[in-house]
Design a protein around this motif. Structure first.
Motif, PDB file in Angstrom:
ATOM      1  N   TYR A 252      -4.029  21.973  -5.887  1.00 20.57           N
ATOM      2  CA  TYR A 252      -2.891  21.081  -6.125  1.00 20.57           C
ATOM      3  C   TYR A 252      -2.469  20.382  -4.831  1.00 20.57           C
ATOM      4  N   LYS A 253      -2.434  21.142  -3.752  1.00 19.33           N
ATOM      5  CA  LYS A 253      -2.020  20.581  -2.455  1.00 19.33           C
ATOM      6  C   LYS A 253      -2.970  19.481  -1.993  1.00 19.33           C
ATOM      7  N   ARG A 254      -4.252  19.675  -2.237  1.00 18.08           N
ATOM      8  CA  ARG A 254      -5.237  18.674  -1.821  1.00 18.08           C
ATOM      9  C   ARG A 254      -5.219  17.455  -2.731  1.00 18.08           C
ATOM     10  N   GLU A 255      -5.088  17.669  -4.028  1.00 21.18           N
ATOM     11  CA  GLU A 255      -5.240  16.601  -5.008  1.00 21.18           C
ATOM     12  C   GLU A 255      -3.960  15.821  -5.288  1.00 21.18           C
ATOM     13  N   LEU A 256      -2.801  16.498  -5.224  1.00 23.31           N
ATOM     14  CA  LEU A 256      -1.545  15.853  -5.633  1.00 23.31           C
ATOM     15  C   LEU A 256      -0.466  15.912  -4.564  1.00 23.31           C
ATOM     16  N   ASN A 257      -0.120  17.127  -4.165  1.00 24.14           N
ATOM     17  CA  ASN A 257       0.942  17.319  -3.171  1.00 24.14           C
ATOM     18  C   ASN A 257       2.232  16.600  -3.582  1.00 24.14           C
ATOM     19  N   MET A 258       2.585  16.726  -4.877  1.00 30.78           N
ATOM     20  CA  MET A 258       3.829  16.144  -5.383  1.00 30.78           C
ATOM     21  C   MET A 258       4.874  17.245  -5.555  1.00 30.78           C
TER      22      MET A 258
END
Length: 477
Positions: A252-258
């Protein structure tokens, strides 16, 4: 192919409906949704001409569902439409199909494959009386079919059909939107239906399941163009599977970080998990306190959570600058006024960013409801009359129960401003009244705004819809 109309009375995305809709559309059936006043719903259905009118029904909504069902059956153009009711109410109270003459079919438990089988059968002109998970009323008989095994591979279900709800601008433009990482909860709290669901699916497969992180990320990305700013993972316990969680947060941190919100359980939180949540973008968590009294929490609620667990977790959340909200209830069987005040004092001590407080509702077949009846805190006849108004009162009996209901109306204010408690204590001795209720509605609106990040226009629109379709804040409970 079959035409399926979903009907609901909450201006809210409902994951179960979105998942079933995705399954139907993947198999070329036509789906629409109607969220409005009764007359507008009927007019929309007349134009859509559905083969199936489907409801996802909570227990507190079953009277509204019955009212709409009657309206559908009394409309000549819709007389041949099959009415299907799924969700928690028919799952735990399947006798609903016997009590409501207008309900043709109920779905017990997971609905993706049963509803698909129903749509396929209707499209082919075949009988659907033997479809697993369905109870079917036909020619004076009720065919009661067993449930099929739980869906083991959640990734076999198409991605949730968020677009279904986005025909409504208010839902499409919301800054926050809901997503699910899996299904199932490991706990057996007495006030929750999870223990009953586990009995229904005993020996029917693994209860707690997770989706592949990559598929969740893909689903979220597909919703970003619709004004998505805050992601809300609405699963009961987001952090239960530590290994899965750490892998997901890394992706999630790599792909979105929202920014995202999630539900946690205080006993599962440690500094490693909280740091991982923070680094991945989590800026808000929710968890249940329920009662500030440890003995009541453990003995009556079957919630194995100590006050020290709560203090430890909230210290870490404050340390790492993650805002949090607590969920609380008032009016448990056996709760004293002093216990209820403990709930406010505990919350005030841990300083949540926002909080939620409801009046406990004794739903039939819950363990806590049986406890209340057995210990004379609840008359079974009163249970049958219960309107399930979590904002006002309940049929639970007790020495100071009306004072506790009144205290509930001031609870959100007192959690933020505990120094007002000496002022409020004399007030709660008065009879329950609409003024106290209005105070609660205003304070709840403020907390809801703080939690969701809505602008003023968004809050106004949602409040207007609730007042028009859901309830009047001045109605009698």
């Amino acid at each position: 192919m079959a035409r399926v109309a979903f009907i609901q009375n909450l201006l809210h995305e409902m994951a179960g409906i979105q998942s079933i809709s995705a399954m139907l559309k993947a198999n070329d059936h036509t789906v629409d949704i109607f969220i409005d006043t009764e007359q507008n719903i009927i007019n929309g259905l007349k134009e859509f001409r559905p083969d199936i009118c489907a409801f996802s029904c909570l227990t507190e909504d079953h009277r509204w569902v019955s009212k709409i069902c009657a309206g559908i059956k009394n409309t000549p153009e819709l007389k041949k439409t099959r009415i299907l009711v799924g969700g928690s109410h028919p799952t735990f109270f399947p006798e609903f199909i016997e009590e409501d003459a207008n309900v043709d079919i109920i779905c017990i438990g997971e609905g993706e494959y049963p509803v698909l089988d129903l749509a396929q059968a209707i499209d082919a002109g075949d009988s659907y009386t033997n479809i697993r998970n369905l109870w079917v009323k036909e020619n004076g008989n009720i065919y009661k079919n067993e449930v099929r095994p739980l869906i083991e591979d959640l990734d076999a279900i198409p991605p949730f059909d968020h677009n279904l709800h986005y025909k409504y601008p208010h839902l499409r433009n919301r800054p926050y939107k809901y997503f699910f990482i899996g299904r199932g909860c490991p706990y057996n709290c007495s006030y929750c239906f999870n223990h009953s669901m586990k009995k229904i699916y005993k020996n029917k497969g693994k209860y707690i399941r997770h989706r592949k992180p990559e598929n969740i990320i893909k689903e979220i990305k597909s919703v970003i163009p619709y004004g998505l700013k805050i992601i809300c993972f609405a699963d009961d316990i987001f952090i239960f599977n530590r290994k899965w969680l750490m892998n997901f947060l890394d992706i999630y941190k790599r792909e979105l970080n929202m920014p995202f919100l999630c539900n946690v359980f205080a006993t599962l939180c440690d500094e490693e998990i909280i740091i991982a949540l923070k680094e991945a973008g989590c800026n808000y968590v929710m968890f249940g306190v329920e009662s500030g009294n440890e003995q009541l929490r453990e003995r009556v609620l079957n919630k194995r959570l100590t006050n020290e667990d709560i203090y430890k977790t909230t210290r870490l959340l404050h340390k790492h600058n993650i805002r949090f909200s607590t969920n609380n209830m008032f009016g448990f069987p056996g709760e004293t006024l002093e216990n209820a005040i403990e709930t406010i004092k505990l919350n005030a001590r841990i300083r949540p960013h926002t909080s939620w407080a409801s009046v406990f509702q004794p739903y039939p077949k819950m363990e806590i409801t049986e406890y209340a009846i057995k210990n004379n805190y609840l008359d079974p006849q009163d249970l049958k009359k219960n309107t399930y108004d979590s904002f006002r009162s309940s049929p639970i009996k007790g020495k100071d129960i009306e004072k506790i209901f009144n205290l509930h109306k001031f609870s959100l204010i007192l959690i933020k401003l505990p120094w007002l408690l000496p002022v409020v204590k004399p007030l709660i001795k008065l009879p329950p009244n609409v003024f106290f209720y209005f105070i609660y509605v205003l304070s709840y609106g403020w907390h809801y705004w703080k939690r969701t990040g809505y602008d003023f226009i968004g809050i106004f629109r949602e409040g207007k819809f609730l007042l028009k379709n859901r309830f009047s804040i001045f109605k009698k409970g």
